[in-house]
Structure formats: C-alpha cells, structure tokens
Design a protein around this motif. Sequence first.
Motif, short mmCIF file in Angstrom:
data_model
loop_
_atom_site.label_atom_id
_atom_site.label_comp_id
_atom_site.label_asym_id
_atom_site.label_seq_id
_atom_site.Cartn_x
_atom_site.Cartn_y
_atom_site.Cartn_z
N SER A 1 30.12 57.82 25.51
CA SER A 1 29.51 58.42 26.70
C SER A 1 30.58 59.19 27.47
CB SER A 1 28.91 57.32 27.58
OG SER A 1 28.49 57.85 28.83
N PHE A 2 30.20 60.34 28.04
CA PHE A 2 31.12 61.06 28.93
C PHE A 2 30.32 62.01 29.81
CE2 PHE A 2 31.15 63.27 24.80
CZ PHE A 2 30.77 64.57 25.15
N ASP A 3 30.95 62.42 30.92
CA ASP A 3 30.38 63.42 31.83
C ASP A 3 30.97 64.78 31.52
OD1 ASP A 3 28.82 61.54 33.18
OD2 ASP A 3 30.43 61.08 34.61
N VAL A 4 30.22 65.82 31.83
CA VAL A 4 30.66 67.19 31.61
C VAL A 4 30.84 67.85 32.97
CG1 VAL A 4 30.14 69.39 30.50
CG2 VAL A 4 29.35 67.26 29.45
N ILE A 5 32.05 68.37 33.23
CA ILE A 5 32.44 68.90 34.53
C ILE A 5 32.74 70.40 34.41
CG2 ILE A 5 34.03 68.68 36.47
CD1 ILE A 5 32.37 66.17 35.96
N ASP A 6 32.22 71.18 35.34
CA ASP A 6 32.58 72.60 35.43
C ASP A 6 33.82 72.71 36.30
OD1 ASP A 6 32.78 75.32 35.71
OD2 ASP A 6 30.65 75.64 36.14
N SER A 7 34.97 72.95 35.67
CA SER A 7 36.24 72.96 36.40
C SER A 7 36.70 74.38 36.76
CB SER A 7 37.33 72.26 35.57
OG SER A 7 37.44 72.86 34.28
N ARG A 8 35.82 75.36 36.56
CA ARG A 8 36.19 76.71 36.99
C ARG A 8 36.30 76.75 38.51
NH1 ARG A 8 31.45 79.81 33.87
NH2 ARG A 8 30.34 78.11 34.95
N GLN A 9 37.11 77.67 39.01
CA GLN A 9 37.42 77.69 40.44
C GLN A 9 36.16 77.82 41.29
OE1 GLN A 9 40.28 80.66 41.51
NE2 GLN A 9 40.43 79.99 43.64
N SER B 1 34.96 63.74 31.51
CA SER B 1 35.57 62.61 32.21
C SER B 1 34.72 61.37 31.98
CB SER B 1 35.69 62.90 33.72
OG SER B 1 34.40 62.98 34.31
N HIS B 2 35.26 60.20 32.43
CA HIS B 2 34.57 58.91 32.26
C HIS B 2 34.17 58.67 30.81
CE1 HIS B 2 33.96 59.87 36.60
NE2 HIS B 2 34.31 58.59 36.72
N LEU B 3 35.14 58.86 29.92
CA LEU B 3 34.91 58.67 28.49
C LEU B 3 34.92 57.17 28.18
CD1 LEU B 3 34.56 60.12 25.77
CD2 LEU B 3 37.05 60.26 25.61
N ARG B 4 33.86 56.71 27.51
CA ARG B 4 33.71 55.29 27.18
C ARG B 4 33.20 55.14 25.75
NH1 ARG B 4 29.73 53.85 32.05
NH2 ARG B 4 28.88 55.84 31.31
N TRP C 1 30.46 48.53 26.99
CA TRP C 1 31.62 49.35 26.65
C TRP C 1 32.83 48.47 26.30
CZ3 TRP C 1 29.37 53.58 25.74
CH2 TRP C 1 28.34 54.06 26.56
N MET C 2 33.47 48.77 25.20
CA MET C 2 34.66 48.05 24.77
C MET C 2 35.94 48.81 25.15
SD MET C 2 33.40 46.70 21.03
CE MET C 2 34.94 45.81 20.75
N THR C 3 35.84 50.12 25.28
CA THR C 3 36.95 50.96 25.72
C THR C 3 36.44 51.86 26.83
OG1 THR C 3 38.01 50.97 23.55
CG2 THR C 3 38.58 52.76 25.06
N ASP C 4 37.07 51.80 27.98
CA ASP C 4 36.67 52.61 29.13
C ASP C 4 37.92 53.31 29.66
OD1 ASP C 4 35.83 53.68 31.55
OD2 ASP C 4 34.56 51.96 32.05
N LEU C 5 37.94 54.64 29.54
CA LEU C 5 39.10 55.41 29.97
C LEU C 5 39.02 55.81 31.44
CD1 LEU C 5 39.62 57.61 26.79
CD2 LEU C 5 40.66 55.43 27.38
N GLY C 6 38.06 55.24 32.15
CA GLY C 6 37.99 55.41 33.60
C GLY C 6 37.78 56.84 34.03
N SER C 7 38.46 57.22 35.09
CA SER C 7 38.28 58.56 35.67
C SER C 7 39.16 59.61 35.02
CB SER C 7 38.55 58.50 37.18
OG SER C 7 39.89 58.05 37.42
N ALA C 8 39.90 59.26 33.98
CA ALA C 8 40.74 60.24 33.30
C ALA C 8 39.88 61.38 32.78
CB ALA C 8 41.49 59.58 32.14
N SER C 9 40.37 62.62 32.89
CA SER C 9 39.63 63.79 32.44
C SER C 9 40.41 64.51 31.36
CB SER C 9 39.33 64.73 33.61
OG SER C 9 40.52 65.21 34.19
#
Length: 333
Positions: A207-215, A253-256, A275-283
């Motif tokens: 699972s993960f979220d998709v973020i628009d990081s353009r300015q 981000s929030h890759l699990r 979830w067995m592996t949670d990378l938290g807020s790392a992007s």
Amino acid sequence: MTDNAGVVRLVDSDQDTGGDVQQYSYDDFTDPNPGGANEGNGWYIDYDPNHPYIKHIVTLSPTQNVGGGEMSQRVVGSYKLYQTKSAAATDLHYRVGTDVDILSYLTRINWGTENTPSIQENQPHRTRLTVDWDLSDKPVPQNSSITITTEFILRNWNAINYSDVHFTYPDGSIQTVFPDISWDFRSPVVAGAAQIANVTGGYVVASFDVIDSRQSANNRLIGSYRLIHQYSFTQSPEKHTFHIQGENGFKISHLRFGHSYSYLNRESLWAFQQWMTDLGSASYSLDGSPTTVNIDWTGRLPYPEGEDIKGRIPDIKKGETRTTPSIYEKDVK
C-alpha cells in the motif's frame, strides 16, 4: 473439442440420488420448455419438471509455453483516484499493462455506472489494455474517489503499469494529474522447495499514497494504491524485492507491506491492515528511475503447520450409545 460432448459427468451436482457422480446427456432441443426460463441446447437434468439444463461447460488446462510451461501467477494493481475539479467528471480513461503476454485479465471500477467500458487490447502481443469508461449516467462529483482494480494472470511474473490515467469533463477539459506508475515484485527461488514440509505459496500485499510534489501542487494527495503479488510454493515467503518507478514531479509515501496466505478480493484488499513492514512517512520521489525496496521477513513467516486431527474424536467404547440433540433442542437450551 470441436463438437459438444454427448455425455458429461459432474461430481456433487444438484441431484441427490445416484451417487456422487451424476451423468447428463446432451440434447439439441430448440424449445424444450415453452414459456419457461430454460430454452436452448444443453445437458438436461431430468429430476425437475421445469427441465433445467447445463448450458455452458468450460474446460481449463495449465498454461504452457515452448520453454516447458511456467506456473501462472495472479497480480493485482488497484489505483484510487481523487476527483478534485468543481465540475463532475463524465469519463475515465487509462492504459494498464505489463511487460509479458497477459494470459487473462479483469479490469473494473467501483462506480455505479451502467455503461460497459471500451477495451482495446494491444496487438500482436497482448501486453497492454486501453480502457475508456463512459460515466455520463453517473458523473463523478468533486471530492469523490474512484478506484480502478486490474487483475492479470501472467506466467511466473508480477508487474503492472498504469499510464495516461485521466478524467474528462463535459466541456472537453482533462484532469491529468495522475502519474504513470510501474512496479514489479521478485521473490527468490528456494532450492528443493518441493521437499519442504507444508510448503505453500502466498501473497504479498502493498500500500502507498501518491503525492503531487510539483511546486504548484504543494504536496497534494491525489491518489492511493494497493497491490497484490503472488509468489509460488517454489519461492521464498520471507524475502522479496519491490521495484517502483513513475513520472518526475510525483512521489509515493506511507509505503507498507503485509502478507496473506489467501487471495484478497477488492474489498478485502482495501480493508487489509496486517502490515509487517511499515516505512512510515518516508517518501520516495518518482523521477523515472526505479526505486528498490528489499523486504526481509526471515523467521517471521514460517510455512504454516498442517492441521493435526489425531485424537479429535474420542473412540466410542463398545456398547456405549451416544445421542445428538435435535436442532430444536439445541435452540431451546
């Protein structure tokens, strides 16, 4: 087979007499049940006055290729999209594919349209689908989400890519903020796997979220993603490598990661929380090059032990009589 079989035999069918295997003969009636629901050719069941019949029978066989026939695996990519424009979207378009031949596929959305999608298969090799949904009978309003879920059956390979994902609107405008995303999973082969007690395959869930990081977007959440990677009994349940890449200007981000020994349908996939592996807020920036994540669950996921049923039912002593309460007796007690 080029002709219909004259006789078919089915195990544990609707008929309760005659044993566990039932036999039905094919009849080419043109109108066997006037005014009834069943009309046509088929294998007829003679125990019911309504004259029911078996209309279609499909025979399945293992997939094979010239190289000897790898096992097929199921792979799922589920992409949730957020519709943010003030106008309601009336169409959804996307391409979904992989980098090997698709043996079979299912692609759908969780939206209540009555319209069927237009699906074009890439030729000469079916490695990509171009899908167009007409949602004009139920437009997607602002601040709503719609989820595309695609399942592929592939030969010993797990990879899915989405591209050109966008909504369109009655005025002809397009919402194109959804990035192209490609991913694959790889699981190492275990030597002598067939000799391991209780050996089995399973599924890795991510699972993960998709973020628009353009300015201009200011790190806006625009989508979410869940996926299923199936590994076979010959592959390690505890070690996997995940690769993901996508368009520049976006990040995840929030890759699990989690695990299931049973297949998850669409609803269970999005409800999954073990979830067995949670990378938290790392992007992780999507800049066109692959991002690699190694998963090591050594010692955390041994093969499940088989069920021991010995001693489950005590021996009945000679001369002893045992009775079982009726359903009614169980209810009133």
